[in-house]
Design a protein around this motif. Structure first.
Motif, short mmCIF file in Angstrom:
data_model
loop_
_atom_site.label_atom_id
_atom_site.label_comp_id
_atom_site.label_asym_id
_atom_site.label_seq_id
_atom_site.Cartn_x
_atom_site.Cartn_y
_atom_site.Cartn_z
N MET A 172 -28.88 7.42 -1.73
CA MET A 172 -29.29 8.79 -2.08
C MET A 172 -30.73 8.83 -2.59
O MET A 172 -31.47 9.78 -2.35
CB MET A 172 -28.33 9.39 -3.10
N GLN A 173 -31.16 7.81 -3.34
CA GLN A 173 -32.54 7.79 -3.82
C GLN A 173 -33.54 7.62 -2.68
O GLN A 173 -34.69 8.09 -2.77
CB GLN A 173 -32.72 6.65 -4.83
N SER A 174 -33.11 6.96 -1.60
CA SER A 174 -34.02 6.75 -0.48
C SER A 174 -34.07 7.93 0.49
O SER A 174 -35.05 8.11 1.20
CB SER A 174 -33.61 5.49 0.29
N VAL A 175 -33.02 8.78 0.52
CA VAL A 175 -32.99 9.88 1.49
C VAL A 175 -33.15 11.25 0.85
O VAL A 175 -33.37 12.23 1.55
CB VAL A 175 -31.68 9.83 2.31
N THR A 176 -32.98 11.36 -0.48
CA THR A 176 -33.11 12.64 -1.16
C THR A 176 -34.04 12.51 -2.35
O THR A 176 -34.57 11.43 -2.65
CB THR A 176 -31.73 13.14 -1.64
N TRP A 177 -34.21 13.61 -3.08
CA TRP A 177 -35.02 13.60 -4.29
C TRP A 177 -34.31 12.80 -5.38
O TRP A 177 -33.08 12.81 -5.46
CB TRP A 177 -35.27 15.02 -4.79
N PRO A 178 -35.06 12.10 -6.25
CA PRO A 178 -34.43 11.31 -7.33
C PRO A 178 -33.54 12.14 -8.23
O PRO A 178 -32.54 11.65 -8.76
CB PRO A 178 -35.63 10.73 -8.09
N SER A 179 -33.90 13.44 -8.43
CA SER A 179 -33.10 14.28 -9.32
C SER A 179 -31.70 14.54 -8.77
O SER A 179 -30.78 14.87 -9.52
CB SER A 179 -33.81 15.61 -9.56
N ARG A 180 -31.54 14.40 -7.45
CA ARG A 180 -30.25 14.68 -6.84
C ARG A 180 -29.29 13.48 -6.91
O ARG A 180 -28.17 13.56 -6.42
CB ARG A 180 -30.44 15.10 -5.39
N SER A 181 -29.74 12.37 -7.50
CA SER A 181 -28.85 11.23 -7.76
C SER A 181 -28.92 10.79 -9.22
O SER A 181 -28.54 9.67 -9.56
CB SER A 181 -29.22 10.06 -6.85
N TYR A 182 -29.41 11.68 -10.07
CA TYR A 182 -29.62 11.33 -11.49
C TYR A 182 -28.28 11.05 -12.18
O TYR A 182 -28.12 10.03 -12.86
CB TYR A 182 -30.36 12.47 -12.18
N LEU A 183 -27.30 11.94 -12.01
CA LEU A 183 -26.01 11.75 -12.66
C LEU A 183 -25.29 10.51 -12.13
O LEU A 183 -24.66 9.78 -12.89
CB LEU A 183 -25.13 12.99 -12.47
N LEU A 184 -25.38 10.29 -10.82
CA LEU A 184 -24.75 9.09 -10.26
C LEU A 184 -25.39 7.82 -10.81
O LEU A 184 -24.71 6.82 -11.04
CB LEU A 184 -24.87 9.11 -8.73
N GLY A 185 -26.72 7.85 -11.04
CA GLY A 185 -27.39 6.71 -11.64
C GLY A 185 -26.89 6.42 -13.05
O GLY A 185 -26.69 5.26 -13.43
N ILE A 186 -26.66 7.50 -13.82
CA ILE A 186 -26.13 7.32 -15.18
C ILE A 186 -24.73 6.72 -15.13
O ILE A 186 -24.40 5.78 -15.86
CB ILE A 186 -26.14 8.66 -15.94
N LEU A 187 -23.88 7.28 -14.25
CA LEU A 187 -22.52 6.76 -14.14
C LEU A 187 -22.51 5.31 -13.66
O LEU A 187 -21.70 4.49 -14.13
CB LEU A 187 -21.71 7.64 -13.19
N ALA A 188 -23.39 4.96 -12.73
CA ALA A 188 -23.47 3.58 -12.24
C ALA A 188 -23.91 2.65 -13.36
O ALA A 188 -23.36 1.54 -13.51
CB ALA A 188 -24.42 3.50 -11.06
N SER A 189 -24.89 3.05 -14.17
CA SER A 189 -25.35 2.22 -15.29
C SER A 189 -24.25 2.03 -16.32
O SER A 189 -24.05 0.92 -16.84
CB SER A 189 -26.59 2.85 -15.93
#
Length: 454
Positions: free
Chosen positions: A104-121
């Motif tokens: 998602m970070q490579s195909v969309t804006w970083p803000s559109r995967s922000y919550l997923l990044g938090i959950l992954a961390s």
């Protein structure tokens, strides 16, 4: 009075202000979740969690069957595998969510995967904390460290560390010139826990190396290990308190007062501790020695700070206080060497040649296993009894840990066989009952028969 009231108002206002700030941030987060892309991220996370759950249910039995086939593996490795098997769902969730975030970070804006990044961390941090804390042996300490680490890492990933720290620092008490806050207490507990674990690890590693050194006697090994443990744990305690800013001057005065109280209340405990140090220094007993204390006969397993562990031949383990070994009479069968002389007594009839009896007894003892040949048995006459000529047979062994009663029994059996073969008789007392003239037998009571005279 005004100063105290001002301080109380500040203490009460600080938590309220922090709570209001956290509530405002929570409202911002809830409003952000209502946005379309944030809702999509929540839905994606739920879908990934369900997929991880299904994978764990499908692959879990196969992993369990594979684990059951690893019978030759060490116990610590099997426990580690069991821990991973119980957390397959979290492992699969981490394995699924991180590739999703990268895509998602490579195909969309970083803000559109922000919550997923938090959950992954968060998921990765929780998994790593679970794995790392598994190496803590104590179950209570492991659980406490795990939950504290989970809480602190979660606050750090969510960006709430400063607020949490301010809240903990606002909860405090004043002790003279010292301000003791909840944050300082938690810091002290955390630092002490880390230092204690490090001291335990260093102590175990060094103790293993000391025990492997054959040039150091067993008693000195125990003494060195005990001194090392005292030094390491004391250093960890004082360094931990100093690291969080605790003034040790007042602690020294307090420890002196506590020491006086303990000296009166724990006299027996202190006596056993001092006696343990004396036993280690004079090396009168050491692990592996065979000792007798009263009716207790066995070999020493370990020397503790308060007691000595002794295992008997019947498998019982006695914990003898160190003071009893200092003040009581102890028979150490293997103090200077392992040779032990045993004596057994027997008698033969007056019609048997004593020279022949002695020779047969010595030859019989020599044929018993564990009886030493280079310290040959001897047999002597010790008296003329009412019914027999009395003898003593002495022989030596060098393995008292193998038991004393069993070797005596084997020698008695060898004597019995040798005497039967050579027609040597073992007499026993015989009694004759004579009836006097005019006496009658009283048969009124079958269990109490007696002879009475008219």
């Amino acid at each position: 009075m005004q100063i105290l009231e001002t301080m109380e108002n500040e203490i009460l206002q600080a938590p309220q202000e922090i709570a209001i700030s956290l509530w405002a941030q929570a409202q911002v987060v809830v409003e952000g979740l209502m946005r379309p892309w944030n809702a999509y991220q929540v839905a994606i996370a739920i879908g990934l969690f369900l997929a991880a759950h299904l994978l764990a249910r499908l692959l879990g039995p196969y992993v369990h069957a594979w684990m059951r086939g690893r019978e030759g593996w060490p116990k610590w490795r099997m426990r580690f595998l069991v821990m991973l098997h119980r957390r397959l769902r979290l492992i699969f969730f981490v394995a699924l969510i991180w590739p999703t975030v990268w895509i998602m970070q490579s195909v969309t804006w970083p803000s559109r995967s922000y919550l997923l990044g938090i959950l992954a961390s968060l998921a990765l941090a929780w998994l790593l904390i679970t794995i790392l804390t598994r190496f803590i042996v104590n179950g209570v300490v492991r659980t406490m460290v795990r939950y504290v680490a989970w809480t602190w890492v979660t606050l750090g990933i969510l960006g709430l560390t400063d607020e949490a720290r301010s809240l903990l620092e606002s909860i405090a008490v004043e002790l003279g010139d010292t301000r003791l806050s909840l944050w300082m207490v938690l810091q002290a507990v955390g630092v002490l826990a880390v230092l204690m674990v490090a001291a335990r690890f260093v102590s175990r590693t060094t103790a293993a190396q000391i025990r492997q050194n054959k040039e150091i006697s067993p008693s000195m090994q125990v003494l060195a290990v005990k001194l090392l443990q005292v030094i390491l744990y004391s250093a960890a305690f004082f360094i931990g308190l100093r690291a969080v800013g605790v003034d040790l001057t007042g602690l020294a005065v307090l420890s002196g007062a506590i020491g006086v109280g303990l000296g009166f209340g724990l006299q027996k405990v202190v006596s056993n501790l001092v006696s343990g140090v004396i036993l280690l220094l004079d090396r009168s007993i050491k692990p592996g020695d065979v000792i007798s204390l009263g009716e207790t006969f066995g070999w020493i397993n370990s020397l503790g700070a308060r007691y000595v562990s002794i295992t008997t031949r019947d498998g019982k383990e006695y914990l003898i206080p160190n003071e009893d070994l200092i003040t009581g009479q102890v028979v150490n069968w293997s103090h200077s060497n392992d040779y032990v002389r045993l004596d057994i007594y027997f008698g033969t009839a007056y019609t048997d040649d004593p020279h022949k009896v002695r020779r047969i007894a010595i030859d019989a003892a020599k044929g018993v296993e564990r009886v030493l040949e280079f310290k040959p048995p001897v047999c002597h006459i010790v008296g003329f009894g009412d019914s027999s000529v009395d003898y003593i047979l002495r022989f030596w062994i060098r393995d008292p840990t193998g038991g004393l009663t069993n070797i005596r029994g084997n020698v008695y059996l060898a004597l019995w066989d040798a005497f039967q073969e050579n027609k040597i008789s073992i007499p026993f007392p015989q009694r004759e009952v004579k009836m006097l003239d005019g006496s009658t037998l009283d048969t009124r009571s079958p269990s109490n028969t007696s002879y009475v005279s008219d």
